[in-house]
Design a protein around this motif. Structure first.
Motif, short mmCIF file in Angstrom:
data_model
loop_
_atom_site.label_atom_id
_atom_site.label_comp_id
_atom_site.label_asym_id
_atom_site.label_seq_id
_atom_site.Cartn_x
_atom_site.Cartn_y
_atom_site.Cartn_z
N ASP A 40 0.83 -1.19 0.00
CA ASP A 40 0.00 0.00 0.00
C ASP A 40 0.87 1.25 0.00
OD1 ASP A 40 -2.58 1.24 0.10
OD2 ASP A 40 -2.19 1.73 2.19
N GLY A 41 1.93 1.23 0.81
CA GLY A 41 2.83 2.38 0.84
C GLY A 41 3.55 2.59 -0.48
N ILE A 42 4.00 1.49 -1.09
CA ILE A 42 4.67 1.60 -2.39
C ILE A 42 3.71 2.14 -3.43
CG2 ILE A 42 5.80 0.29 -4.23
CD1 ILE A 42 6.85 -1.61 -2.12
N GLY A 43 2.43 1.73 -3.34
CA GLY A 43 1.44 2.24 -4.28
C GLY A 43 1.30 3.74 -4.20
N HIS A 44 1.35 4.29 -2.99
CA HIS A 44 1.27 5.75 -2.84
C HIS A 44 2.47 6.43 -3.50
CE1 HIS A 44 -1.76 4.67 0.08
NE2 HIS A 44 -2.07 5.92 0.25
N VAL A 45 3.65 5.86 -3.28
CA VAL A 45 4.86 6.44 -3.87
C VAL A 45 4.84 6.34 -5.39
CG1 VAL A 45 7.38 6.27 -3.97
CG2 VAL A 45 6.19 5.96 -1.79
N ALA A 46 4.34 5.21 -5.91
CA ALA A 46 4.31 5.02 -7.36
C ALA A 46 3.42 6.03 -8.06
CB ALA A 46 3.82 3.60 -7.67
N MET A 47 2.50 6.66 -7.34
CA MET A 47 1.66 7.68 -7.96
C MET A 47 2.49 8.83 -8.51
SD MET A 47 -1.64 7.94 -5.43
CE MET A 47 -2.17 9.42 -6.28
N THR A 48 3.59 9.15 -7.81
CA THR A 48 4.48 10.19 -8.32
C THR A 48 5.09 9.78 -9.66
OG1 THR A 48 5.03 11.01 -6.11
CG2 THR A 48 6.61 11.47 -7.86
N GLY A 49 5.43 8.50 -9.79
CA GLY A 49 5.96 8.01 -11.06
C GLY A 49 4.95 8.09 -12.18
N VAL A 50 3.69 7.79 -11.88
CA VAL A 50 2.64 7.90 -12.89
C VAL A 50 2.50 9.35 -13.35
CG1 VAL A 50 0.16 7.64 -13.34
CG2 VAL A 50 1.39 5.88 -12.05
N GLY A 51 2.44 10.28 -12.39
CA GLY A 51 2.35 11.69 -12.74
C GLY A 51 3.56 12.17 -13.51
N LEU A 52 4.75 11.67 -13.14
CA LEU A 52 5.97 12.05 -13.86
C LEU A 52 5.94 11.52 -15.28
CD1 LEU A 52 8.63 13.53 -13.36
CD2 LEU A 52 9.65 11.34 -12.71
N GLY A 53 5.37 10.33 -15.47
CA GLY A 53 5.24 9.79 -16.82
C GLY A 53 4.34 10.65 -17.68
N ALA A 91 5.43 7.91 6.85
CA ALA A 91 4.20 8.64 6.59
C ALA A 91 4.44 9.80 5.63
CB ALA A 91 3.61 9.15 7.91
N LEU A 92 5.53 10.54 5.84
CA LEU A 92 5.86 11.64 4.93
C LEU A 92 6.12 11.13 3.52
CD1 LEU A 92 8.20 13.76 7.24
CD2 LEU A 92 5.85 14.27 6.58
N LEU A 93 6.78 9.98 3.42
CA LEU A 93 7.07 9.40 2.12
C LEU A 93 5.78 9.00 1.41
CD1 LEU A 93 9.43 8.52 0.26
CD2 LEU A 93 9.31 6.28 1.36
N PHE A 94 4.86 8.36 2.12
CA PHE A 94 3.61 7.91 1.53
C PHE A 94 2.76 9.09 1.06
CE2 PHE A 94 3.65 3.92 4.43
CZ PHE A 94 4.75 3.45 3.72
N TYR A 95 2.54 10.05 1.95
CA TYR A 95 1.69 11.18 1.61
C TYR A 95 2.33 12.07 0.56
CZ TYR A 95 -0.63 9.64 5.87
OH TYR A 95 -1.25 8.88 6.83
N GLY A 96 3.64 12.20 0.64
CA GLY A 96 4.34 12.98 -0.38
C GLY A 96 4.23 12.35 -1.76
N GLY A 97 4.29 11.01 -1.80
CA GLY A 97 4.14 10.32 -3.09
C GLY A 97 2.78 10.53 -3.69
N MET A 98 1.73 10.47 -2.87
CA MET A 98 0.38 10.68 -3.39
C MET A 98 0.19 12.12 -3.85
SD MET A 98 -3.26 10.05 -1.45
CE MET A 98 -3.03 8.27 -1.43
N ALA A 99 0.63 13.07 -3.04
CA ALA A 99 0.48 14.48 -3.41
C ALA A 99 1.29 14.80 -4.67
CB ALA A 99 0.92 15.37 -2.25
N GLY A 100 2.49 14.21 -4.76
CA GLY A 100 3.31 14.45 -5.95
C GLY A 100 2.67 13.92 -7.21
N GLY A 101 2.03 12.77 -7.13
CA GLY A 101 1.36 12.22 -8.30
C GLY A 101 0.22 13.10 -8.78
N VAL A 102 -0.58 13.59 -7.85
CA VAL A 102 -1.70 14.47 -8.23
C VAL A 102 -1.19 15.78 -8.82
CG1 VAL A 102 -3.69 15.75 -7.35
CG2 VAL A 102 -3.22 13.44 -6.50
N MET A 103 -0.16 16.35 -8.21
CA MET A 103 0.36 17.62 -8.69
C MET A 103 1.00 17.49 -10.07
SD MET A 103 0.80 20.81 -8.21
CE MET A 103 0.36 20.99 -6.47
#
Length: 297
Positions: A40-53, A91-103
């Motif tokens: 679940d945590g990796i999934g949050h971080v991977a959102m940043t990769g999706v947004g970067l793509g 927690a910072l890593l997880f939430y940062g990954g999700m926020a980064g993906g959306v942004m």
């Protein structure tokens, strides 16, 4: 069958099979390590990769893989060395990954909230040939690691100190498990989505543990369960027009409940048999006396 004649469903079914194999194959080690929520945590971080793509106009799958691998390595290092503030850093890593993906998705010209949603909850109908290629390559890596190094990974997952004493490279194997989990998350995100992938990594393993006692039997039954529920969920989503990711996870939970109900009377029967066997072993043989018969209390 009509479903097998449609190219997009052929790709969807193939992706479902690959995910059904890889997710439980990695999940069994995470469950042994009591890291069931790592996916679940990796999934949050991977959102940043999706947004970067989306932002760089490149493959979201490969970008998510790269970011997820970096994030998983950071999680493992935090777990190993962050004794006091490790939970806060995660927690910072997880939430940062999700926020980064959306942004990043909002800043891109090719991405949108609808595109991001398909990666969050899965969208089998949009799996392309390029996605199948990426999923196939990544799935082959996962299977090669989880099957080829199963003894070493199992030893590390069971007891790190014992594995270190036996000479195994514990730190390298821990990082390998983390990287393999990250790859599995990106493999599964097109099928069940980044927010539900952890369930497919854990629930089939938990279901298999209800009936099996050995690691090998649990591994085989968990993979069989994963393939069954992903195929069933894919077919159901086509005929009933329901979300594939949620359907697959609900099927997995249903299998867990069913096997739990079946395992309860089986466990009682085994316990009675064990008690009967113990009593028969303790019973004296006719014509003999127990060693304690002459001892007065």
């Amino acid at each position: 069958m009509e479903i097998l004649q449609l190219p997009f469903m052929q790709r969807a079914l193939l992706a479902a099979v690959l995910v059904g194999i890889t997710a439980p194959a990695v999940g069994i080690y995470l469950v042994q390590r009591r890291q069931a929520l790592m996916g679940d945590g990796i999934g949050h971080v991977a959102m940043t990769g999706v947004g970067l793509g989306f932002l760089l106009n490149s493959s979201p799958v490969w970008m998510a893989t790269a970011v997820a691998v970096v994030g998983s390595v950071a999680m493992e290092l935090i777990r190993a060395y962050g004794k006091t503030r490790g939970d806060l850093a995660l927690a910072l890593l997880f939430y940062g990954g999700m926020a980064g993906g959306v942004m990043l998705t909002s800043l891109s010209t090719t991405g949108s909230n609808a595109n991001l949603t398909s990666y969050l909850f899965g969208s089998l109908s949009t799996v392309s040939s390029q996605d199948i290629t990426a999923i196939g390559v990544l799935a082959a890596f996962v299977v090669l690691v989880t099957v080829g190094l199963r003894r070493q990974l199992f030893a590390v997952s069971q007891d790190e100190e014992f594995a270190r004493v036996t000479g195994l490279p514990v730190r390298a194997l821990n990082l390998l498990i983390a990287v393999t989990a990250a790859v599995t998350v990106t493999v599964a995100m097109r099928v069940v989505g980044l927010l539900l992938v952890s369930a497919l990594m854990v629930v089939p393993v938990a279901a298999a543990q209800q009936l099996s006692k050995s690691f090998r039997a649990t591994f085989v039954l968990a993979v069989a369960t994963g393939v069954t529920v992903t195929l069933a969920g894919t077919v159901t989503s086509y005929y009933q027009d329901v979300p594939p990711g949620a359907t697959i996870v609900l099927y997995a939970i249903g299998v867990f409940v069913l096997l739990t109900l079946l395992a309860t009377p089986l466990a009682r029967r085994r316990a009675r048999a064990a008690e009967a066997g113990a009593e028969s072993c303790d019973a004296p043989v006719p014509g003999t006396r127990r060693p304690t018969d002459d001892v007065k209390v």
